[in-house]
Design a protein around this motif. Structure first.
Motif, PDB file in Angstrom:
ATOM      1  N   TYR A 214       0.931  -1.177   0.041  1.00  0.00           N
ATOM      2  CA  TYR A 214       0.144  -0.161  -0.167  1.00  0.00           C
ATOM      3  C   TYR A 214       0.591   1.210   0.116  1.00  0.00           C
ATOM      4  O   TYR A 214       0.725   1.927  -0.487  1.00  0.00           O
TER       5      TYR A 214
ATOM      6  N   TYR B 184      -1.775  -1.074  -4.956  1.00  0.00           N
ATOM      7  CA  TYR B 184      -3.361  -1.239  -3.907  1.00  0.00           C
ATOM      8  C   TYR B 184      -3.478  -2.339  -4.766  1.00  0.00           C
ATOM      9  O   TYR B 184      -4.242  -2.996  -3.581  1.00  0.00           O
TER      10      TYR B 184
ATOM     11  N   VAL C 111      -4.751  -5.293  -1.925  1.00  0.00           N
ATOM     12  CA  VAL C 111      -5.508  -6.184  -1.185  1.00  0.00           C
ATOM     13  C   VAL C 111      -5.662  -7.511  -1.759  1.00  0.00           C
ATOM     14  O   VAL C 111      -6.298  -8.518  -0.925  1.00  0.00           O
TER      15      VAL C 111
ATOM     16  N   ASN D 135      -7.215  -9.339   1.594  1.00  0.00           N
ATOM     17  CA  ASN D 135      -7.650 -10.351   1.413  1.00  0.00           C
ATOM     18  C   ASN D 135      -7.514 -11.844   2.815  1.00  0.00           C
ATOM     19  O   ASN D 135      -7.901 -12.587   2.887  1.00  0.00           O
TER      20      ASN D 135
ATOM     21  N   ARG E 232      -7.694  -2.352   3.939  1.00  0.00           N
ATOM     22  CA  ARG E 232      -8.564  -2.677   2.851  1.00  0.00           C
ATOM     23  C   ARG E 232      -9.518  -1.749   1.721  1.00  0.00           C
ATOM     24  O   ARG E 232      -9.117  -1.531   0.646  1.00  0.00           O
TER      25      ARG E 232
ATOM     26  N   TYR F 165      -9.283   0.648  -1.283  1.00  0.00           N
ATOM     27  CA  TYR F 165     -10.128   0.558  -3.223  1.00  0.00           C
ATOM     28  C   TYR F 165     -10.351   2.047  -2.943  1.00  0.00           C
ATOM     29  O   TYR F 165     -10.977   2.144  -3.764  1.00  0.00           O
TER      30      TYR F 165
ATOM     31  N   ASP G 273     -15.981  -1.781   3.395  1.00  0.00           N
ATOM     32  CA  ASP G 273     -14.677  -2.038   4.084  1.00  0.00           C
ATOM     33  C   ASP G 273     -15.048  -1.670   5.524  1.00  0.00           C
ATOM     34  O   ASP G 273     -14.275  -2.274   6.367  1.00  0.00           O
TER      35      ASP G 273
END
Length: 686
Positions: free
Chosen positions: A322, A327, A331, A335, A351, A355, A367
């Motif tokens: 990140y 990005y 993610v 996950n 997360r 997004y 989220d």
């Protein structure tokens, strides 16, 4: 050359640089034998007398601040004097014997991490001082950082403010963030540039290789991807640098003190942290292996620990990606972390941030909601969800989330600011002003909050308060082009046209591509009857952006004002090619056709405007004028009545009275057309 004197007493010893922005000389002051200084000649972009007056004011103000700054702090190059000669501006600077940092950043020869940390610390300490004076360096790069020969300390030279007041440009844009290129300069624009210098030092990149670095960006996010498999950099140092060079200035460090705090923590815990990371990795590996080897009883004892370590490792990897701007990769890691631990509120939170950066605001909101469900005391999750709701146009929901974030952390100025923006969208003007004011109380240097409060005050006709807010922004940051522009708009509304001209010109001097400033300055010139100046401003816009529809419409209005009806029609037609549903272009082209006697074409344009927007009062009014000329009394009355109703609903009292007057004339004496009736319809701007 050696016999030439500047300002009567600076004898030129050597020409050091002859660039597009001006010349740099090594000089001796004949009144102080043996003393050497640098003199920089700054050529103004225009010899227009009005422009020179504004530049003199800017130059003197900013140079005086630089002079005081350099005299009080020995690691900032001193500005000795400034003067003007033959409409050229000059600054006299301290000559610092030493070598530029560019001599230390050599192709493929990297600096050690401790050297880079020391470099960052020294320059950031200087930036804290510079920024505290309301100034921004603007041009941080290795050649503007000198290692002083006398004590080997780093000295920051060539503060760009005075140069920028005159020339508007920076020679080397490779170190500049996007907001600076676009004229939206921030204090943390300097932090970005210093971050690029740090990356160049770690990679061994000289100045001519920086463009290659800037091209290595994440395809979706635009973030710089500079770390590679061959480069081993302390994870925490990389995280700090990544935050310094974030594409979006809002996600970057806001103040130099924040970076210094993180660097200090890094120095204190660096060796201990490395040991802890090694232990964590060992625990993950041995824990998973042990779970596979042992039976059910041992499984129950070891599985929670192994899973916990594994998900922590995935979470940390997600954070690293990140921070590096990857990005999508972040993610994926989050996950997996969530699969191992569905109760990990932090993973949902981060997360959601990823997004958000990918533009998936629905998923970002979902989220953040899950993070809140798992940890209702997480102020940051409410704050993040507020941003997502705002992007989705759900302002009431955003306000509720910002309010909750404030309840949990009442010192978060950004939450008040975000809530203020959302409240302004739902017309809660009083609440919005209160929020901007609270944000300012918490962060007295928060220029964006002053700016938005000023804009809102102007809309509420609190023009004196608006100007005070814009004045404050300019005092904090004299290079904030938006503040000059917004103050110019307010001056225009106050009928202070010459004051508005000065503000628009200041905005343009700071940002030569400020289209809106050119547009509004062109309008003021047009109102003042300055035909050539107005035309030049509209033409400049179209050179910058040939598809800027409003420039065609405003230039068309300007041409119409001095009787160039064919030229106006050409401009409105160009606007309609770019935007076939532009009501203003149809309405105004109808006016021009009417002046040329082409009633049929005028009627068609007004009718098209009405077909696109049935609530366009001007089009009804103007078609009423046409129908009057065509002796269509009932049709004209119907159009004027519709126009009057719409004008009244929109609070356009003068236009409402005009429409009522036309109705009375038609009803009482249709056969004669009074001289007070306008020759053409009312015009409309975008």
């Amino acid at each position: 050359m050696n016999s030439h004197f500047l300002n009567g007493h600076y004898r030129i010893l050597k020409l050091l640089n002859d660039g597009e922005k001006g010349k740099t000389y090594l000089v001796e002051d004949v009144n102080l034998p043996g003393s050497q200084f640098l003199v920089k000649q700054l050529s103004p972009p225009s010899s227009n007398p009005q422009t020179l007056i504004i530049l003199r004011r800017l130059f003197a103000s900013k140079a005086a601040t630089l002079e005081k700054l350099g005299q009080e702090h020995d690691k900032i190059q001193k500005l000795i004097a400034y003067f003007e000669e033959d409409e050229e501006f000059y600054i006299v600077q301290e000559f610092i014997p030493g070598n530029p940092l560019s001599d230390e950043i050599i192709q493929d020869q990297t600096l050690r991490e401790d050297q880079v940390i020391n470099l960052l610390t020294e320059i950031l300490e200087i930036l804290v001082i510079v920024h505290s004076y309301g100034m921004i360096h603007r041009d941080i790069k290795p050649t503007n950082i000198i290692r002083r020969e006398s004590d080997k300390k780093l000295v920051l030279v060539n503060l760009g403010t005075s140069n920028e007041a005159i020339t508007n440009t920076v020679e080397n844009r490779e170190y500049m963030p996007i907001e600076q290129v676009n004229g939206n300069l921030k204090y943390n624009s300097d932090i970005y540039a210093l971050g690029i210098v740090a990356i160049a030092a770690l990679l061994g990149l000289p100045a001519n290789e920086i463009s290659n670095l800037r091209s290595q960006k994440n395809r979706l996010t635009g973030e710089i991807v500079w770390r590679n498999k061959n480069l081993k950099v302390n994870r925490k140092l990389a995280k700090i640098i990544n935050k310094m060079v974030r594409f979006d200035y809002r996600k970057r460090y806001q103040y130099a003190t924040e970076v210094l705090d993180d660097l200090k923590k890094l120095k204190n815990v660096e060796h201990e942290q490395q040991k802890q990371d090694q232990k964590k990795l060992l625990l993950v590996l041995t824990g998973v292996a042990g779970c596979i080897a042992l039976g059910i009883g041992a499984w129950q004892l070891r599985l929670p620990k192994a899973v916990s370590d594994a998900q922590q490792k995935l979470y940390q990897e997600g954070l690293n990606k990140y921070e590096a701007g990857n990005y999508e990769g972040a993610v994926e890691d989050f996950n997996q972390a969530i699969e191992l631990d569905p109760q990990n509120a932090l993973a949902y939170n981060k997360r959601g941030d990823a997004y958000y950066r990918l533009g998936d605001y629905e998923q970002a909101q979902a989220d953040s909601s899950q993070a809140i469900l798992l940890n209702p005391q997480d102020a940051n999750a409410y704050f993040d969800r507020g941003f997502a709701f705002s992007e989705l146009g759900k302002y009431k929901e955003a306000i509720a989330d910002y309010t909750e974030a404030i309840k949990l952390n009442s010192e978060n100025a950004y939450a008040y600011y975000g809530r203020g923006l959302a409240r302004a969208q739902v017309k809660d003007n009083k609440g919005a002003i209160g929020d901007f004011s609270k944000a300012i109380a918490l962060k007295p240097q928060y220029t964006e909050a002053y700016l938005q409060r000023g804009i809102l005050r102007r809309r509420l006709r609190q023009r004196l308060g608006a100007i005070q807010d814009f004045d404050t922004v300019i005092k904090i940051n004299p290079s904030d082009a938006k503040a000059y522009y917004q103050r110019g708009l307010t001056q225009s509304i106050n009928k202070q046209k010459y004051a508005a001209l000065k503000d628009y010109t200041d905005a343009i001097n700071i940002n030569p591509k400020y289209i809106e400033a050119y547009l509004n300055r062109g309008d003021v010139y047009s109102d003042l009857g300055d035909k050539l100046e107005a035309t030049e401003d509209y033409n400049t816009i179209l050179q910058i952006d040939p598809k800027f529809v409003a420039a065609y419409i405003h230039r068309g209005i300007h041409r119409f004002s001095f009787g160039d009806y064919k030229g106006a029609i050409e401009d409105y037609t160009e606007a309609l090619k770019l935007d076939p549903n532009n009501v203003a272009a149809y309405n105004n082209r109808g006016n021009a056709y009417l002046e040329l006697g082409n009633k049929k074409a005028a009627n068609q344009d007004y009718s098209r405007a009405i077909a696109i927007n049935a609530n366009n009062a001007l089009a009804y009014y103007n078609r009423g004028v046409i129908r009057t000329k065509q002796k269509n009394k009932q049709g004209a009355i119907a159009d004027f009545k519709k126009a009057a109703k719409l004008f009244q609903q929109q609070g356009e009292q003068d236009s409402y009275q005009d429409a009522q007057r036309e109705i009375a004339i038609l009803q009482n004496n249709f056969g004669s057309v009074p001289t007070t009736r306008p020759k053409s319809g009312k015009r409309e701007k975008n």
